[in-house]
Design an enzyme around this catalytic site. Structure first.
Site, PDB file in Angstrom:
ATOM      1  N   SER A 146       0.523  -1.238   0.065  1.00  0.00           N
ATOM      2  CA  SER A 146       0.269  -0.044  -0.203  1.00  0.00           C
ATOM      3  C   SER A 146       0.838   1.333  -0.131  1.00  0.00           C
ATOM      4  O   SER A 146       1.751   1.770  -1.035  1.00  0.00           O
ATOM      5  CB  SER A 146      -0.934   0.135   1.058  1.00  0.00           C
ATOM      6  OG  SER A 146      -1.964   0.830   0.960  1.00  0.00           O
ATOM      7  N   ASP A 304      -2.302   6.474  -3.963  1.00  0.00           N
ATOM      8  CA  ASP A 304      -0.978   5.504  -3.823  1.00  0.00           C
ATOM      9  C   ASP A 304      -0.654   4.368  -4.665  1.00  0.00           C
ATOM     10  O   ASP A 304      -1.104   4.337  -5.556  1.00  0.00           O
ATOM     11  CB  ASP A 304      -1.104   5.263  -2.138  1.00  0.00           C
ATOM     12  CG  ASP A 304      -2.227   4.219  -2.044  1.00  0.00           C
ATOM     13  OD1 ASP A 304      -2.877   3.841  -2.939  1.00  0.00           O
ATOM     14  OD2 ASP A 304      -2.076   3.294  -0.731  1.00  0.00           O
ATOM     15  N   ASP A 306      -0.740   1.190  -4.797  1.00  0.00           N
ATOM     16  CA  ASP A 306      -1.719   0.132  -5.068  1.00  0.00           C
ATOM     17  C   ASP A 306      -3.380   0.813  -5.532  1.00  0.00           C
ATOM     18  O   ASP A 306      -4.072  -0.012  -5.494  1.00  0.00           O
ATOM     19  CB  ASP A 306      -2.026  -1.008  -4.145  1.00  0.00           C
ATOM     20  CG  ASP A 306      -2.402  -0.411  -2.625  1.00  0.00           C
ATOM     21  OD1 ASP A 306      -2.292   0.695  -2.390  1.00  0.00           O
ATOM     22  OD2 ASP A 306      -2.547  -1.140  -1.601  1.00  0.00           O
ATOM     23  N   ASP A 308      -5.650   2.125  -3.813  1.00  0.00           N
ATOM     24  CA  ASP A 308      -6.981   2.150  -2.828  1.00  0.00           C
ATOM     25  C   ASP A 308      -6.956   3.269  -2.099  1.00  0.00           C
ATOM     26  O   ASP A 308      -7.998   3.617  -1.314  1.00  0.00           O
ATOM     27  CB  ASP A 308      -6.676   0.803  -2.003  1.00  0.00           C
ATOM     28  CG  ASP A 308      -5.583   0.855  -0.998  1.00  0.00           C
ATOM     29  OD1 ASP A 308      -4.873   1.956  -0.962  1.00  0.00           O
ATOM     30  OD2 ASP A 308      -5.513  -0.132  -0.248  1.00  0.00           O
TER      31      ASP A 308
END
Length: 594
Positions: A146, A304, A306, A308
Site C-alpha cells: 500500500s 498511492d 496500489d 486504494d
C-alpha cells in the site's frame, strides 16, 4: 528453532539462493539485526503479510511469499474440489519484487494443482477485487504494501466475495502456514510448465474494459461533467498502479483537461520523488500542486502505489493569492457521502433501507449526515475488510442497499462490485463532485464550509508514532497494556480524568475485552460491545455536541501506534480551541507511555 539456528540455516544451506546467503553473511557480526530478521516468522494476519524486504523469516522475500502461498493452497484444497477448480486471481503493484512475488505465488499454487489468473501487468487493489468477482474465483492475492515506504512489500489475500479474507479464513491460512516445519519442502512448478498445463493464465484488457464500464454506472451527475468537461485537473499516480485505470475512467465519463505529473507518472518501486508514497501527507502532492499552479487547475489529486487511497486538494483564493487546500480523509469522506446522498435524494433514486458504513476511528459527523437523509449508519472496526463484509451481509445477501463507505485513512468505496478501498472510483466521484460545485460557482472548499455550517464543525487528527523493529513492537504492546491497566483500576468519573492526562473521559470502549465502561460519580457501569475483538481503546470525551473522542490503536499493517482525536461544535473557533486543549492532553499522555 531460536533465531541464531534459523540464521545459520538460511546463511549456509544451498537451498537458499546465493544472494540471500551473501546478504546474511554480511550481517554475521550484528546480533541485533540477526535477531530482528529471525526472532519470529513474518506475521500473517487479516491483512496478510507486510514487512521489510530482505532475507530472513521476519522479512518479505521469495521464501516467505512461497510459505504464505503454500498455506493458502492448503486452505483452498481443504475447501473442496469446487474451490480448487475456481482458482485464484493474482495482481501486483509497482513495488520492488512485486512481479516476482506474484509469479512465485502462481507457481506454488500450480504445484498444488490450483489454477491462477495472473495479471499481465501491474493493476491496483480495486481491479484485483473486481477481478475475483468477475472471474468467480475462490480467492485473490494482491502483492502490495500500500502506502508504506519503499523498503516494504506485502501479500494480501482476498475471499470469493472480493473482500479481504475475514479473521476466520485468515486464521485457517495461518494454521496451515504454521504447520510447515521446513520451508525447503515447499514445491514450485516451473512457470512455463504451469502455463503449458493451463494452471497459470493471464488476464488484462478484458478486465480493464469491464472495470471501466462498471465505474461509468456510478457517475452521480453526468450533466455536471458534460458542462465542466474542460475543468483543469492535475493527477499524480505517485509512481504507482493507478495511472492507467484512473485516466481511463476520467476520459470515459467525459473529462478532457487532465494533466499528469510526468515525473511521477511511470511505475517505480523506489518512489524517487517523494519521501513517502502516501497521499495522506500533503507533501506527497507538492509536485502536483506546482503543476496545478502552472495549469490553473481547480482540482489536484494523487493515488498511492496500489491505488486504494486518494488524497485531494482544491484551488482557493485567499487575499488575492492562489493556494491549494488539502482535505483530510474525514473531510473528503463526509463531502462524498453528503454529495451522493443529496443527489440521489433529489433524483428519487435513494432506496428505502439504504445504509452507509464507516469505522470506529472515522469522523463522528457521519451520523448527522445519515440521520438527515434517513440512511442507516453502520460502524465497523478499522479495516475495509469489515466494510466489505457489511456489504456482503446486508446488500448482497440481505434486503438493504449500500450507498457509500469510507475510513479516515483516505479510503472510499461506492458501488458493490469492488469490496476494498477504491481510489479509482473515488477519483471519478471527486471530479464529479467538483464539477457539480463549479456549476454553482463554488469550490470544494466552499462545499466543505457549507457542510460544517449544516452539520457542525469537526476538528480531527490522526497522529502516528512509528516504532520499528522488535523493540518497537514491544514498546507499543507495553503502552497498550499500561493504558488498559489504568482503565481497569479506574473506579469513578472523578478518577477517569486521570486516564488521558486530564481530558474529560466519560466512558471507554475496550474492544479487546468487548466492554464499554461508563463512569458515574458513584462507580462504573459495564456494557457489552458486539463488534469483533481488537486491540483498541476508544475514549468518549463528551463535549458540546456530546461526541468528542480519542483513541489509541496499534496499526495492523505498520510498526505504529496511532492516536486518533475528534472534537465537534456548532462554532468553528470554539471547536478548534477545544481540540488544541484535548490534543495536548491526549498526545502528551499516550506518548509518555512509549
Amino acid at each position: 528453532m531460536d533465531f541464531m539456528k534459523a540464521y545459520e540455516l538460511w546463511s549456509t544451506d544451498p537451498f537458499f539462493d546465493e544472494g540471500t546467503r551473501n546478504e546474511l553473511i554480511a550481517i554475521k557480526d550484528d546480533t541485533k539485526e540477526i535477531e530482528d530478521r529471525f526472532y519470529r516468522d513474518l506475521e500473517f494476519g487479516t491483512a496478510g503479510l507486510r514487512g521489510v524486504l530482505g532475507a530472513g523469516t521476519n522479512r518479505m522475500n521469495v521464501y516467505t511469499v512461497a510459505k504464505a502461498s503454500e498455506g493458502l493452497a492448503k486452505y483452498i484444497l481443504s475447501c473442496g474440489e469446487e474451490a480448487v477448480k475456481r482458482g485464484v486471481v493474482i495482481s501486483y503493484d509497482s513495488r520492488h519484487f512485486s512481479p516476482e512475488f506474484a509469479q512465485i505465488t502462481a507457481q506454488v499454487l500450480a504445484a498444488n494443482g490450483i489454477p491462477s489468473k495472473l495479471a499481465d501487468e501491474l493493476r491496483p487493489v480495486p481491479v484485483l477485487s473486481f477481478s475475483v468477482r468477475y472471474f468467480k474465483a475462490f480467492a485473490g492475492v494482491m502483492i502490495t504494501a500500500s502506502h508504506n515506504p519503499s523498503k516494504y512489500n506485502g501479500y494480501k489475500v482476498y475471499g470469493e466475495d472480493g473482500g479481504q479474507v475475514p479473521p476466520e479464513a485468515a486464521d485457517a491460512v495461518l494454521s496451515n502456514i504454521e504447520a510447515i516445519s521446513d520451508i525447503r519442502t515447499i514445491k514450485m512448478m516451473d512457470i512455463e510448465e504451469a502455463k503449458s498445463k493451463g494452471l497459470v493464465t493471464s488476464f488484462g484488457p478484458e478486465i480493464d474494459e469491464a472495470f471501466t464500464n462498471m465505474l461509468t454506472k456510478l457517475v452521480v451527475d453526468q450533466e455536471a461533467i458534460n458542462k465542466q468537461a474542460d475543468m483543469s485537473i492535475v493527477y499524480t499516480p505517485l509512481h504507482g498502479s493507478g495511472n492507467k485505470p484512473v485516466r481511463r475512467i476520467l476520459e470515459a465519463v467525459g473529462f478532457k483537461n487532465i494533466h499528469i505529473v510526468k515525473e511521477q507518472e511511470l511505475p517505480d518501486g523506489a518512489f524517487p520523488t517523494v519521501s513517502l508514497p502516501n497521499p495522506e501527507n500533503p507533501e506527497a502532492l507538492s509536485m502536483a500542486i506546482e503543476l496545478a499552479k502552472k495549469t490553473d487547475a481547480s482540482l489536484v489529486f494523487g493515488t498511492d502505489p496500489d491505488s486504494d487511497r486518494i488524497g485531494a486538494a482544491a484551488k482557493v483564493v485567499e487575499n488575492g493569492e492562489v493556494k491549494y487546500k488539502c482535505f483530510s480523509g474525514n473531510q473528503m469522506g463526509l463531502m462524498l457521502l453528503d454529495y451522493i446522498l443529496d443527489a440521489k435524494k433529489k433524483l428519487g433514486t435513494l432506496p428505502d433501507k439504504s445504509f452507509a458504513v464507516t469505522t470506529i476511528v472515522s469522523s463522528k459527523l457521519v451520523k448527522s449526515i445519515c440521520d438527515y437523509y434517513g440512511v442507516e449508519l453502520q460502524e465497523t472496526l478499522t479495516g475495509f475488510k469489515f466494510i466489505g463484509e457489511r456489504i456482503k451481509i446486508d446488500d448482497e445477501f440481505g434486503d438493504k442497499h449500500f450507498q457509500f463507505g469510507f475510513e479516515e485513512s483516505y479510503g472510499y468505496l461506492s458501488g458493490v462490485d469492488v469490496r476494498d478501498k477504491d481510489a479509482v472510483v473515488a477519483a471519478m466521484l471527486i471530479c464529479n463532485m467538483a464539477a457539480a460545485s463549479f456549476e454553482k460557482g463554488e469550490t470544494l472548499a466552499d462545499r466543505l464550509d457549507h457542510l460544517y455550517e449544516k452539520y457542525g464543525y469537526g476538528v480531527e487528527q490522526t497522529i502516528s508514532c512509528t516504532l520499528e523493529g522488535k523493540e518497537g513492537i514491544e514498546m507499543i504492546g507495553a503502552c497498550m497494556v499500561e493504558l488498559r491497566q489504568e482503565l481497569t483500576n479506574c473506579k469513578n468519573l472523578a478518577e477517569a480524568k486521570n486516564l488521558l492526562g486530564g481530558a474529560s473521559v466519560v466512558a471507554v470502549r475496550d474492544y479487546k475485552e468487548s466492554k464499554r465502561y461508563v463512569f458515574t460519580d458513584s462507580g462504573v457501569e459495564v456494557e457489552e460491545i458486539t463488534l469483533p475483538k481488537s486491540n483498541v481503546l476508544l475514549y468518549e470525551l463528551g463535549g458540546n455536541k456530546g461526541i468528542d473522542w480519542a483513541c489509541a490503536r496499534p496499526s495492523g499493517t505498520e510498526p505504529k501506534l496511532k492516536i486518533y482525536m475528534g472534537v465537534y461544535d456548532s462554532d468553528e473557533a470554539r471547536a478548534k480551541a477545544s481540540f488544541e486543549t484535548i490534543k495536548g492532553q491526549v498526545e502528551g499522555y499516550v506518548k509518555s507511555k512509549l
